[in-house]
Each structure stands twice: as C-alpha cells, then as structure tokens.
Design a protein around this motif. Sequence first.
Motif, PDB file in Angstrom:
ATOM      1  N   LEU A  28       1.495   7.031  -6.497  1.00 54.53           N
ATOM      2  CA  LEU A  28       0.586   7.877  -6.878  1.00 54.53           C
ATOM      3  C   LEU A  28       0.893   9.438  -6.634  1.00 54.53           C
ATOM      4  O   LEU A  28       0.768  10.405  -7.080  1.00 54.53           O
ATOM      5  CB  LEU A  28      -0.631   7.602  -5.972  1.00 54.53           C
ATOM      6  CG  LEU A  28      -1.381   6.497  -6.296  1.00 54.53           C
ATOM      7  CD1 LEU A  28      -2.687   6.442  -5.453  1.00 54.53           C
ATOM      8  CD2 LEU A  28      -2.037   6.579  -7.845  1.00 54.53           C
ATOM      9  N   GLU A  29       1.741   9.406  -5.217  1.00 54.83           N
ATOM     10  CA  GLU A  29       2.382  10.808  -5.025  1.00 54.83           C
ATOM     11  C   GLU A  29       3.375  11.272  -5.997  1.00 54.83           C
ATOM     12  O   GLU A  29       3.395  12.514  -6.276  1.00 54.83           O
ATOM     13  CB  GLU A  29       2.889  10.720  -3.686  1.00 54.83           C
ATOM     14  CG  GLU A  29       1.904  10.590  -2.418  1.00 54.83           C
ATOM     15  CD  GLU A  29       2.483  10.318  -1.176  1.00 54.83           C
ATOM     16  OE1 GLU A  29       3.948  10.421  -1.109  1.00 54.83           O
ATOM     17  OE2 GLU A  29       1.948  10.204  -0.223  1.00 54.83           O
TER      18      GLU A  29
ATOM     19  N   ALA B 230       0.819  -1.176   0.153  1.00 55.98           N
ATOM     20  CA  ALA B 230      -0.025   0.086  -0.087  1.00 55.98           C
ATOM     21  C   ALA B 230       0.706   1.137  -0.081  1.00 55.98           C
ATOM     22  O   ALA B 230       0.736   2.303  -0.688  1.00 55.98           O
ATOM     23  CB  ALA B 230      -0.874  -0.083   1.260  1.00 55.98           C
ATOM     24  N   SER B 231       1.838   1.379   0.844  1.00 53.36           N
ATOM     25  CA  SER B 231       2.923   2.351   0.973  1.00 53.36           C
ATOM     26  C   SER B 231       3.530   2.620  -0.486  1.00 53.36           C
ATOM     27  O   SER B 231       3.680   3.895  -0.770  1.00 53.36           O
ATOM     28  CB  SER B 231       3.919   2.190   2.005  1.00 53.36           C
ATOM     29  OG  SER B 231       3.280   2.092   3.298  1.00 53.36           O
TER      30      SER B 231
ATOM     31  N   TYR C 125       2.439   1.729  -3.356  1.00 52.00           N
ATOM     32  CA  TYR C 125       1.331   2.293  -4.389  1.00 52.00           C
ATOM     33  C   TYR C 125       1.173   3.804  -3.994  1.00 52.00           C
ATOM     34  O   TYR C 125       0.974   4.637  -4.951  1.00 52.00           O
ATOM     35  CB  TYR C 125       0.058   1.534  -4.293  1.00 52.00           C
ATOM     36  CG  TYR C 125      -1.111   1.811  -4.988  1.00 52.00           C
ATOM     37  CD1 TYR C 125      -1.181   1.864  -6.461  1.00 52.00           C
ATOM     38  CD2 TYR C 125      -2.259   2.621  -4.525  1.00 52.00           C
ATOM     39  CE1 TYR C 125      -2.073   2.243  -7.148  1.00 52.00           C
ATOM     40  CE2 TYR C 125      -3.216   3.264  -5.397  1.00 52.00           C
ATOM     41  CZ  TYR C 125      -3.251   2.806  -6.656  1.00 52.00           C
ATOM     42  OH  TYR C 125      -4.329   3.423  -7.267  1.00 52.00           O
ATOM     43  N   MET C 126       0.866   4.088  -2.955  1.00 46.48           N
ATOM     44  CA  MET C 126       0.620   5.512  -2.587  1.00 46.48           C
ATOM     45  C   MET C 126       2.048   6.528  -2.916  1.00 46.48           C
ATOM     46  O   MET C 126       1.854   7.573  -3.496  1.00 46.48           O
ATOM     47  CB  MET C 126       0.436   5.599  -0.996  1.00 46.48           C
ATOM     48  CG  MET C 126      -0.946   5.172  -0.526  1.00 46.48           C
ATOM     49  SD  MET C 126      -2.164   5.857  -1.017  1.00 46.48           S
ATOM     50  CE  MET C 126      -1.628   7.694  -0.651  1.00 46.48           C
TER      51      MET C 126
END
Length: 370
Positions: free
Chosen positions: A175-176, A168-169, A171-172
């Motif tokens: 995205l960032e 999840a990190s 992926y984030m």
Amino acid sequence: MELWMVGNKIILLAYVIGQTYFGAGTANKILVLLFLVHIALSLLAYIVKGLRLRQTAISLDLLFLLFCAAKVQPEFALLVPLSWYELVSLGGGYKPWALIPALLPLPVLKDVMPSHYIFIAVLTFFNYALMSSFSGRADRQEERLDKQREDMQRLAAQLNERQEFMRASEYMAKLEERNRLSQEIHDGIGHAMTGALIQMEAAKTLLSIDPAKAGELLQNAIGISKEGIESIRSTLKSTKPLTEQLGFSRMQAGVEEFGRRTGMLTSIVHAGSMELITPLQWKILHENVLEALTNAGKYSGATAVHVEIRVLNRYIRAVVADNGRGSGKIVKGLGLLGMEERTAAVHGTVIADGEDGFTVTTLIPYEKKS
C-alpha cells in the motif's frame, strides 16, 4: 502400575487357590464364595471413579481378607500384602515404611504359613518399590512431554502471529509503495502534463493572432512532454526489480511452497554474479529445479532437500540434492528427459547421481559481459 497390580493379584490368587484346594483338601462352596467376593472387591477398586472410592474399596477388601484368614482359612492372609501395597500406592510416590504394616498379621499365622507370608510380603514389596520407581519416571517423563507440547503450541502460536504480522507488513508495504508511486506520478508527471496542456491550449488561442508566440508555446509544451515521458521511464526503471532478483525470488517461493506442501525440510542458497543469468536461463533453471523437487517428493523417501544456484567461471550450476535412498541405476523418465531437452536448448547439460541420496545438477554455459 495398575496392570502390574492386576497381574500380581492373578498370580498370587492362583497360588492361594492351589494351596487351599489341593494342599489342605478343604475346598468347599464357602471357599469358592469367599474367593469370588475377594475378586469382586478387587475389581470394584478399578471400576469406581475417584481416589476416595478406590481407597474405600481396597480397604474393604483388606478387612475381608483379614477376616477370612482369621475365621475361615489362614491362606487368605497371603493375599493381604499385595492389597496393602495397592492401597499405599494410591497415595502416590514410594513409601519405604509400607513393609512394616504388611508384616503385622504374622503373629496370627500358624505352622509353615509365616515363612510363606514373609516371602510373599518381601517379594511384593520389592516389586512395589520397583514399579513405584518406574511409575515416577513415567510421570516425570509425561510432565516433560506435556511441557514440550505446551512449548510447541506456544511457539506455533507465536509463529502464526509472526506470519500474520509479516503478511500484514507485506500488505502495508504494498500500500505504501502504491501510495508513493501515485504521489510521484501526481506531483511529477501529472504537473508536467498539466503544464504542457496549458501551453498547448494557449498556443491554440494565439495561433491565428501571433503565430510566432504560438510556436514558442508549442515548443515549450513539447519540451515539457519530453520531460514527463523521461520522468515516467525513470520511475518505472527505479520501481522494476532486477532480473536476478525476480528469478531467485520466484525460485525461492517455489522451493518454500514445495516444503509446505510435502512437509520436507527445504533450503535454497545462491552465490556468484546472479546478474549474469538471463531471463531465458532463469526460466530453464526454475523449471528444472521444480521438476527435480517433484521427483524427490514422489520417489526418494527423503526428509530434506537442498537447492543451490551458483554462477561459476563459465557455467551456471543449479543443484537439487536430497537425503533419500538414492538409486544405483538411473532410469530416465519423462521428467529427467524433459530437463535434458530444456537445458540442451541453451547448450547445457543435466547430470543425475544416486550414490548418496539423489542429486540433479543443471549446467548452463554463459558468456561474460564485457
């Protein structure tokens, strides 16, 4: 514990039957029936479910043996101690006082029976004490194993949670990074291109009225466009990872994937000036390492494999070493020959050693940048 009880009952029952049939010479159909009833009650204790039902079955068997010893044949008393210890053992733990109740039938025994009875009662008591000790150790060991299994399950759950968190990190972070690039392109390059477009539209309008002013606007638009192009290059340069980071990350991912696929313990380290390795050399190193890992997984019987990439004074060295059975004689198959051909294309060499596990070393020369 149950197997010990059954085994002792069989041996003791055979002894008592021998004593009754061949010693006293009074074998008859009644005795056969009584022995069969005792066997049925003993088996019932292992058939029924639940502690109370088992205790009831063994208690009935004890009363039946005492009745038979008092009214039919004294030898039946020899079976009493073992059934008594079996009843006591159902309560769990070792009971040192269990020997005293086992000796209570002594007063009703006659002739040579007391000595036999005492011998059997004491012998089975020591066996009971020994098996209780072993059973207690086994129970404690089982408890430790259960705790370890629970700990492993908890750690596995935590590991899965952390892996999910890492995914999840990651992926984030992607995205960032996309959002950052989008914002940077919009604020910098987008504004520059918009400004250049406005200047060119204005120059188009003034071209027939004021050519000098139109030329000035076009020149401004050209300057703005150059700045925009330079901004694009700068953004791409700052975003693109270094070659050595791409090369090692790709190799590390390949080694970790091999470990997950085969269940082998894998590790990879690097040392030296990794920026000296060219993309072509990274490609050869990556293919050689994966080929060596594949061979280790197929033939070595190893449980662990280690990969090391090191930049030396004049050479780049990649070592793949496992803890398998090795080989005194190296037979070059297609995999090893392919590694040698790839490495020879950049004037390098491949060394295989099977003395301690199996080790494949790739050496590639390089020229230092001035």
